[in-house]
Design a protein around this motif. Structure first.
Motif, PDB file in Angstrom:
ATOM      1  N   UNK A   1      13.095 -11.374 -16.605  1.00 56.28           N
ATOM      2  CA  UNK A   1      11.933 -11.081 -17.454  1.00 56.28           C
ATOM      3  C   UNK A   1      11.088  -9.929 -16.906  1.00 56.28           C
ATOM      4  N   UNK A   2      11.665  -8.728 -16.973  1.00 58.96           N
ATOM      5  CA  UNK A   2      10.959  -7.512 -16.547  1.00 58.96           C
ATOM      6  C   UNK A   2      11.019  -6.510 -17.693  1.00 58.96           C
ATOM      7  N   UNK A   3       9.867  -6.154 -18.242  1.00 55.01           N
ATOM      8  CA  UNK A   3       9.803  -5.118 -19.263  1.00 55.01           C
ATOM      9  C   UNK A   3       9.480  -3.814 -18.539  1.00 55.01           C
ATOM     10  N   UNK A   4      10.520  -3.195 -18.007  1.00 58.76           N
ATOM     11  CA  UNK A   4      10.350  -1.997 -17.189  1.00 58.76           C
ATOM     12  C   UNK A   4       9.897  -0.824 -18.047  1.00 58.76           C
TER      13      UNK A   4
ATOM     14  N   UNK B   1      21.081  -2.341 -16.273  1.00 63.63           N
ATOM     15  CA  UNK B   1      20.404  -1.700 -17.396  1.00 63.63           C
ATOM     16  C   UNK B   1      18.890  -1.790 -17.224  1.00 63.63           C
ATOM     17  N   UNK B   2      18.206  -0.653 -17.379  1.00 59.21           N
ATOM     18  CA  UNK B   2      16.748  -0.686 -17.336  1.00 59.21           C
ATOM     19  C   UNK B   2      16.152  -1.293 -18.586  1.00 59.21           C
ATOM     20  N   UNK B   3      16.900  -1.213 -19.697  1.00 60.10           N
ATOM     21  CA  UNK B   3      16.419  -1.741 -20.968  1.00 60.10           C
ATOM     22  C   UNK B   3      15.530  -0.747 -21.695  1.00 60.10           C
ATOM     23  N   UNK B   4      15.221  -1.070 -22.947  1.00 58.73           N
ATOM     24  CA  UNK B   4      14.358  -0.221 -23.761  1.00 58.73           C
ATOM     25  C   UNK B   4      13.144  -1.035 -24.195  1.00 58.73           C
ATOM     26  N   UNK B   5      11.968  -0.760 -23.608  1.00 61.62           N
ATOM     27  CA  UNK B   5      10.803  -1.624 -23.819  1.00 61.62           C
ATOM     28  C   UNK B   5      10.140  -1.479 -25.182  1.00 61.62           C
TER      29      UNK B   5
END
Length: 488
Positions: free
Chosen positions: A191-194, A228-232
């Motif tokens: 649960x990290x919204x980078x 993956x850094x993800x897309x916030x």
């Protein structure tokens, strides 16, 4: 052997007011059938790598579609179905599929664009071997993992390794078809919204995580490892940091490696939050520097993350500060371009620039900026990328103009384009290397083309739907609690 090779990519900012119909894909360069192969064969894209592998294997190549659009709002259902149906209709009779996807596509008819495509593909062709490349900003879902054979994501941001990862996962699939390996996958998330500005792979904390992924790939039995850094800015439950590992028949080893990557990311969670600075203070630092080029980043209005590219907040501040020898790339304003074309090269004009788009997601109205200058250049906006990212791809900025105020040269485009290559300037007669300040509507991708010439880089915290302050965005679907929005 008959191989299906296709590209279907969009990074969806669910807060963006920019519409994403089929025409937006066409403007980037959507191609159907044999034209898809012609457009990407020989390029440094995953699809280029797939085609090379297929040719080396003597396979028949089927390319139903290659479509990508600059990031923007949710993809229209008709556009999504056009791309997905092209892939699905071409799949029967194929021995395997190699797909170049993004991982953060949200459409009107599905919140998981890639997962839905892959699930439908497997339903149409049960057991079809499928290899997938994904962007570093992928928001990974269970549906994506369950419905492909092997997947991998980029390990660079800017994304300069697209061909490399395409070749890597393509070879895994080809080996599996020969019975040389038996790919299994494990995945997970934290649960990290980078913040995207904290995902540059030349910087910490992402650099160490990428190094760990590379080290994991050297271990016996590991075929691919991705963090993956993800897309916030995609308001979906799975937005945030995730990892996937492909192993040769050893599910437990894959899961251990996934946990290792995610534990390392969680330990550095505080470093994924961006720290803000007042624009005036940042510009004061820029003005005090003596050597250039100095890069000024208008990252909150980055069309490469779904921004309007017409917010004037930062440009106005730069002009009020009195900075000289500034080149700007790029402001999206097709109306202004037409006004400048009607005026003609050499004419002095006063126009209202930008500010044509309201942003209800952040409660902001478009505010144009009155600018007076001379029409310096007019162009069709077409050029070919020569730098390390998207090498060989044709760029179509649409009718383009340069307005020269005397202190500031503003590149104004009719189609959204993030400045990740110096061609955004050189194609209209501006030498970025000899310019003191380069004001770029970009976050990290600018590094691909401009890092080699930059002496300094300063982020300017303006206004826009690609804000680096996720607290001002109203999330309705995102899993909670999640760091740093919640105290966990």
């Amino acid at each position: 052997m008959r191989l299906l090779i296709a590209m279907m990519k969009h990074e969806t900012n669910t807060f963006s007011p920019v519409e994403t119909g089929w025409q937006r894909f066409v403007e980037w360069g959507a191609h159907l059938g044999p034209a898809a192969r012609a457009a990407y064969e020989g390029t440094a894209m995953p699809m280029g790598a797939y085609i090379e592998l297929a040719k080396a294997a003597g396979a028949e190549i089927v390319t139903p579609v290659a479509a990508e659009a600059m990031p923007s709002g949710p993809v229209a259902a008709a556009a999504y179905d056009k791309m997905a149906d092209a892939i699905l209709d071409a799949a029967p009779g194929c021995d395997a599929a190699l797909l170049d996807l993004h991982g953060a596509m949200v459409a009107e008819n599905t919140g998981d664009g890639e997962g839905t495509l892959l699930e439908r593909l497997r339903q149409r062709c049960p057991g079809l071997p499928i290899a997938v490349t994904l962007d570093l900003h992928c928001n990974l879902t269970q549906r994506m993992v369950d419905n492909c054979t092997a997947m991998i994501g980029y390990k660079t941001y800017p994304h300069t390794d697209m061909h490399v990862v395409g070749e890597q996962i393509g070879r895994v699939l080809m080996r599996s078809l020969k019975g040389e390996v038996a790919p299994v996958m494990a995945w997970g998330n934290r649960p990290i919204l980078a913040q995207t500005l904290r995902m540059g792979t030349d910087d910490e904390p992402m650099r160490a995580l990428i190094q760990l992924a590379r080290e994991i790939e050297t271990r016996p039995g590991i075929l691919a490892a991705t963090i993956f850094g993800g897309f916030p800015m995609a308001d979906i439950p799975e937005a945030g940091i995730s990892a996937v590992v492909v192993a040769d028949g050893d599910q437990a080893a894959a899961q251990r490696a996934v946990d290792e990557l995610l534990d390392a990311a969680w330990a550095e969670r505080e470093e994924f939050a961006y720290r803000h600075e007042p624009i005036g203070q940042a510009l004061g630092r820029a003005e005090a520097l003596t050597d250039g080029p100095i890069l000024l980043l208008d990252h909150a209005d980055n069309c490469g993350s779904g921004g309007n590219q017409d917010v004037m907040t930062v440009l106005k501040a730069v002009m009020e500060q009195g900075l000289e020898d500034v080149a700007v790339a790029a402001v999206w304003d097709p109306v202004a371009v037409q006004e400048l074309m009607q005026a003609g090269i050499g004419r002095e004009v006063t126009i209202k620039l930008g500010g044509r788009t309201s942003m209800p997601a952040i409660g902001a109205q478009g505010e144009p900026l009155e600018v007076t200058g001379r029409v310096r250049t007019l162009s069709d906006g077409d050029w070919i990328v020569r730098g390390p990212m998207y090498t060989g791809v044709h760029v179509h900025m649409g009718p383009t103009a340069v307005l020269d105020t005397g202190k500031v040269k503003i590149v104004i485009v009719s189609r959204h384009h993030e400045p990740w290559d110096q061609g955004v300037f050189t194609s209209v007669g501006i030498d970025p290397a000899s310019t003191r300040y380069l004001l770029l509507k970009s976050r990290i991708h600018y590094r691909a083309g401009f890092a080699p010439i930059a002496r300094h880089t300063i982020t300017l915290d303006g206004v826009g739907v690609t804000t680096s302050d996720n607290r001002i965005l109203t999330y309705r679907n995102l899993r909670r609690p999640i760091y740093p929005l919640d105290p966990i």
